[in-house]
Design a protein around this motif. Sequence first.
Motif, PDB file in Angstrom:
ATOM      1  N   LEU A 212       0.838  -1.200   0.000  1.00 54.29           N
ATOM      2  CA  LEU A 212       0.000   0.000   0.000  1.00 54.29           C
ATOM      3  C   LEU A 212       0.873   1.251   0.000  1.00 54.29           C
ATOM      4  O   LEU A 212       0.615   2.198  -0.756  1.00 54.29           O
ATOM      5  N   PHE A 213       1.920   1.228   0.816  1.00 54.64           N
ATOM      6  CA  PHE A 213       2.842   2.361   0.843  1.00 54.64           C
ATOM      7  C   PHE A 213       3.454   2.563  -0.546  1.00 54.64           C
ATOM      8  O   PHE A 213       3.530   3.692  -1.044  1.00 54.64           O
ATOM      9  N   GLY A 214       3.890   1.458  -1.179  1.00 50.61           N
ATOM     10  CA  GLY A 214       4.495   1.553  -2.517  1.00 50.61           C
ATOM     11  C   GLY A 214       3.538   2.179  -3.506  1.00 50.61           C
ATOM     12  O   GLY A 214       3.911   3.084  -4.277  1.00 50.61           O
ATOM     13  N   SER A 215       2.288   1.741  -3.470  1.00 50.56           N
ATOM     14  CA  SER A 215       1.287   2.265  -4.401  1.00 50.56           C
ATOM     15  C   SER A 215       1.036   3.756  -4.160  1.00 50.56           C
ATOM     16  O   SER A 215       1.062   4.559  -5.093  1.00 50.56           O
ATOM     17  N   LEU A 216       0.792   4.111  -2.894  1.00 44.83           N
ATOM     18  CA  LEU A 216       0.468   5.512  -2.584  1.00 44.83           C
ATOM     19  C   LEU A 216       1.659   6.438  -2.807  1.00 44.83           C
ATOM     20  O   LEU A 216       1.491   7.583  -3.222  1.00 44.83           O
ATOM     21  N   TRP A 217       2.848   5.921  -2.553  1.00 40.77           N
ATOM     22  CA  TRP A 217       4.055   6.740  -2.777  1.00 40.77           C
ATOM     23  C   TRP A 217       4.169   7.089  -4.266  1.00 40.77           C
ATOM     24  O   TRP A 217       4.395   8.241  -4.635  1.00 40.77           O
ATOM     25  N   LEU A 218       3.983   6.079  -5.113  1.00 38.37           N
ATOM     26  CA  LEU A 218       4.054   6.322  -6.560  1.00 38.37           C
ATOM     27  C   LEU A 218       2.974   7.318  -6.995  1.00 38.37           C
ATOM     28  O   LEU A 218       3.231   8.232  -7.782  1.00 38.37           O
ATOM     29  N   VAL A 219       1.747   7.138  -6.458  1.00 33.37           N
ATOM     30  CA  VAL A 219       0.641   8.053  -6.819  1.00 33.37           C
ATOM     31  C   VAL A 219       1.003   9.484  -6.419  1.00 33.37           C
ATOM     32  O   VAL A 219       0.787  10.434  -7.184  1.00 33.37           O
ATOM     33  N   ARG A 220       1.571   9.647  -5.232  1.00 33.40           N
ATOM     34  CA  ARG A 220       1.889  10.997  -4.743  1.00 33.40           C
ATOM     35  C   ARG A 220       3.071  11.604  -5.503  1.00 33.40           C
ATOM     36  O   ARG A 220       3.121  12.820  -5.697  1.00 33.40           O
ATOM     37  N   ILE A 221       4.031  10.765  -5.931  1.00 30.23           N
ATOM     38  CA  ILE A 221       5.146  11.308  -6.741  1.00 30.23           C
ATOM     39  C   ILE A 221       4.590  11.779  -8.087  1.00 30.23           C
ATOM     40  O   ILE A 221       4.954  12.838  -8.596  1.00 30.23           O
ATOM     41  N   ARG A 222       3.675  10.984  -8.663  1.00 30.68           N
ATOM     42  CA  ARG A 222       3.039  11.382  -9.936  1.00 30.68           C
ATOM     43  C   ARG A 222       2.320  12.723  -9.760  1.00 30.68           C
ATOM     44  O   ARG A 222       2.415  13.602 -10.612  1.00 30.68           O
ATOM     45  N   ALA A 223       1.607  12.867  -8.637  1.00 27.27           N
ATOM     46  CA  ALA A 223       0.894  14.123  -8.371  1.00 27.27           C
ATOM     47  C   ALA A 223       1.880  15.289  -8.297  1.00 27.27           C
ATOM     48  O   ALA A 223       1.619  16.378  -8.828  1.00 27.27           O
TER      49      ALA A 223
ATOM     50  N   ALA B  21      -8.184   1.893   9.899  1.00 24.45           N
ATOM     51  CA  ALA B  21      -8.981   1.978   8.663  1.00 24.45           C
ATOM     52  C   ALA B  21      -9.158   3.436   8.248  1.00 24.45           C
ATOM     53  O   ALA B  21      -9.023   3.777   7.061  1.00 24.45           O
ATOM     54  N   LEU B  22      -9.404   4.296   9.235  1.00 28.93           N
ATOM     55  CA  LEU B  22      -9.610   5.723   8.956  1.00 28.93           C
ATOM     56  C   LEU B  22      -8.349   6.360   8.364  1.00 28.93           C
ATOM     57  O   LEU B  22      -8.400   7.073   7.360  1.00 28.93           O
ATOM     58  N   PHE B  23      -7.193   6.089   8.995  1.00 28.49           N
ATOM     59  CA  PHE B  23      -5.927   6.663   8.529  1.00 28.49           C
ATOM     60  C   PHE B  23      -5.603   6.175   7.118  1.00 28.49           C
ATOM     61  O   PHE B  23      -5.210   6.955   6.250  1.00 28.49           O
ATOM     62  N   LEU B  24      -5.749   4.849   6.904  1.00 25.39           N
ATOM     63  CA  LEU B  24      -5.400   4.297   5.584  1.00 25.39           C
ATOM     64  C   LEU B  24      -6.343   4.851   4.524  1.00 25.39           C
ATOM     65  O   LEU B  24      -5.906   5.236   3.427  1.00 25.39           O
ATOM     66  N   ALA B  25      -7.658   4.937   4.855  1.00 25.72           N
ATOM     67  CA  ALA B  25      -8.630   5.476   3.891  1.00 25.72           C
ATOM     68  C   ALA B  25      -8.310   6.941   3.577  1.00 25.72           C
ATOM     69  O   ALA B  25      -8.382   7.366   2.418  1.00 25.72           O
ATOM     70  N   ALA B  26      -7.930   7.702   4.610  1.00 30.48           N
ATOM     71  CA  ALA B  26      -7.597   9.120   4.404  1.00 30.48           C
ATOM     72  C   ALA B  26      -6.361   9.252   3.517  1.00 30.48           C
ATOM     73  O   ALA B  26      -6.316  10.119   2.623  1.00 30.48           O
ATOM     74  N   MET B  27      -5.361   8.393   3.743  1.00 28.68           N
ATOM     75  CA  MET B  27      -4.133   8.463   2.933  1.00 28.68           C
ATOM     76  C   MET B  27      -4.441   8.117   1.471  1.00 28.68           C
ATOM     77  O   MET B  27      -3.933   8.760   0.553  1.00 28.68           O
ATOM     78  N   ILE B  28      -5.301   7.105   1.266  1.00 30.90           N
ATOM     79  CA  ILE B  28      -5.665   6.703  -0.104  1.00 30.90           C
ATOM     80  C   ILE B  28      -6.432   7.835  -0.777  1.00 30.90           C
ATOM     81  O   ILE B  28      -6.111   8.243  -1.903  1.00 30.90           O
ATOM     82  N   ALA B  29      -7.455   8.371  -0.079  1.00 28.98           N
ATOM     83  CA  ALA B  29      -8.303   9.418  -0.669  1.00 28.98           C
ATOM     84  C   ALA B  29      -7.481  10.661  -0.993  1.00 28.98           C
ATOM     85  O   ALA B  29      -7.602  11.233  -2.089  1.00 28.98           O
ATOM     86  N   LEU B  32      -5.079  10.025  -4.056  1.00 31.43           N
ATOM     87  CA  LEU B  32      -5.784   9.957  -5.346  1.00 31.43           C
ATOM     88  C   LEU B  32      -6.327  11.325  -5.743  1.00 31.43           C
ATOM     89  O   LEU B  32      -6.254  11.720  -6.915  1.00 31.43           O
ATOM     90  N   ALA B  33      -6.879  12.061  -4.760  1.00 35.59           N
ATOM     91  CA  ALA B  33      -7.447  13.389  -5.056  1.00 35.59           C
ATOM     92  C   ALA B  33      -6.361  14.340  -5.546  1.00 35.59           C
ATOM     93  O   ALA B  33      -6.553  15.099  -6.500  1.00 35.59           O
ATOM     94  N   ARG B  34      -5.203  14.278  -4.892  1.00 34.62           N
ATOM     95  CA  ARG B  34      -4.067  15.134  -5.269  1.00 34.62           C
ATOM     96  C   ARG B  34      -3.634  14.842  -6.720  1.00 34.62           C
ATOM     97  O   ARG B  34      -3.443  15.763  -7.515  1.00 34.62           O
ATOM     98  N   ALA B  35      -3.477  13.541  -7.011  1.00 32.71           N
ATOM     99  CA  ALA B  35      -3.021  13.150  -8.354  1.00 32.71           C
ATOM    100  C   ALA B  35      -4.048  13.582  -9.410  1.00 32.71           C
ATOM    101  O   ALA B  35      -3.683  14.126 -10.457  1.00 32.71           O
ATOM    102  N   ARG B  36      -5.323  13.349  -9.116  1.00 32.97           N
ATOM    103  CA  ARG B  36      -6.383  13.698 -10.073  1.00 32.97           C
ATOM    104  C   ARG B  36      -6.397  15.209 -10.328  1.00 32.97           C
ATOM    105  O   ARG B  36      -6.504  15.656 -11.444  1.00 32.97           O
ATOM    106  N   ARG B  37      -6.283  15.976  -9.218  1.00 32.15           N
ATOM    107  CA  ARG B  37      -6.353  17.438  -9.330  1.00 32.15           C
ATOM    108  C   ARG B  37      -5.243  17.977 -10.220  1.00 32.15           C
ATOM    109  O   ARG B  37      -5.483  18.757 -11.138  1.00 32.15           O
TER     110      ARG B  37
END
Lengths: 240, 50
Positions: A212-223, B21-29, B32-37
């Motif tokens: 999960l860290f690997g995935s989110l790190w890549l997404v955030r670097i792309r951003a 669950a809250l922290f992981l969901a917040a990090m994912i959201a 993704l929102a940052r990248a999309r924006r």
Amino acid sequence: MFAFLANPDRFMAFSRRAAPGFGILAAVLIAAGLWFTFTAPEDYQQGDTVRIMFIHVPAAYLAMFSYVCLGVASFLSLIYRHAIADAAAKACAPLGAGFTALALITGSLWGKPMWGTWWVWDARLTSVLVLFLFWLGYIALRAAIDDETRAGRAAAILALVGLVNLPVVHFSVEWWNSLHQGVTVFAAKAENRLPPAYLIPMALMSLGYMALFGSLWLVRIRAEVWRRRAQVLALQAAGG
Amino acid sequence: MPDFDTGKYAAYIWPSFAVSALFLAAMIADSLARARRWKREVEARTKDRP
């Protein structure tokens, strides 16, 4: 590998496929880990609170692993001035801070029923708190300096200084008398190691958090790469 | 089968899982929102270019 990914176009092509791949892997591993978390037997001493270990220990691993990633990215950014390395360091910080906060909170929720207190100024707990403060300091320093290049360099130096804390976190349970338990997952003596019923959920959840860290790190670097491109385009539009 | 009966420690176990669950969901959201924006911003600015 670093040289290959230092090229922004190559990095974007690689991460476009790798980020969702790691994300799917994380979902599968965490789902399997949760299954084993709630099928594992109660511990004879900890009772059901042993289940907190399957989310606390992976968060603690990731707190340290992500800081190593920050250190490597900061080093490459300082020495080679790679833009992607600087973006990687910046993108890593909120994730690392999140995992470190999770390790502290879930550890506290385990500590209250087992130790009878939410917090003690024990070497392991205190050094992890210091790690969390390094994450916050890194984020604050980057935000405090307007010039992004200077901010990146200053924050990279702070990140490298913070690396000194990692061995303290890891060996704190050996160097000092600690309330925190010693090494169990990688213990040298077989009798101190975790039995498979606990090792399996711990390993699955740890690998899941890592993916999960690997995935989110890549997404955030792309951003971050897109943000910098947008800035350049805005400047070009203003100049033209 | 999974056993969700956490007995007398439920008050500590479930908040641990909820916070995680809250922290992981917040990090994912947030990621993704940052990248999309910023992707949209680049696309919009590229389209506007002469």
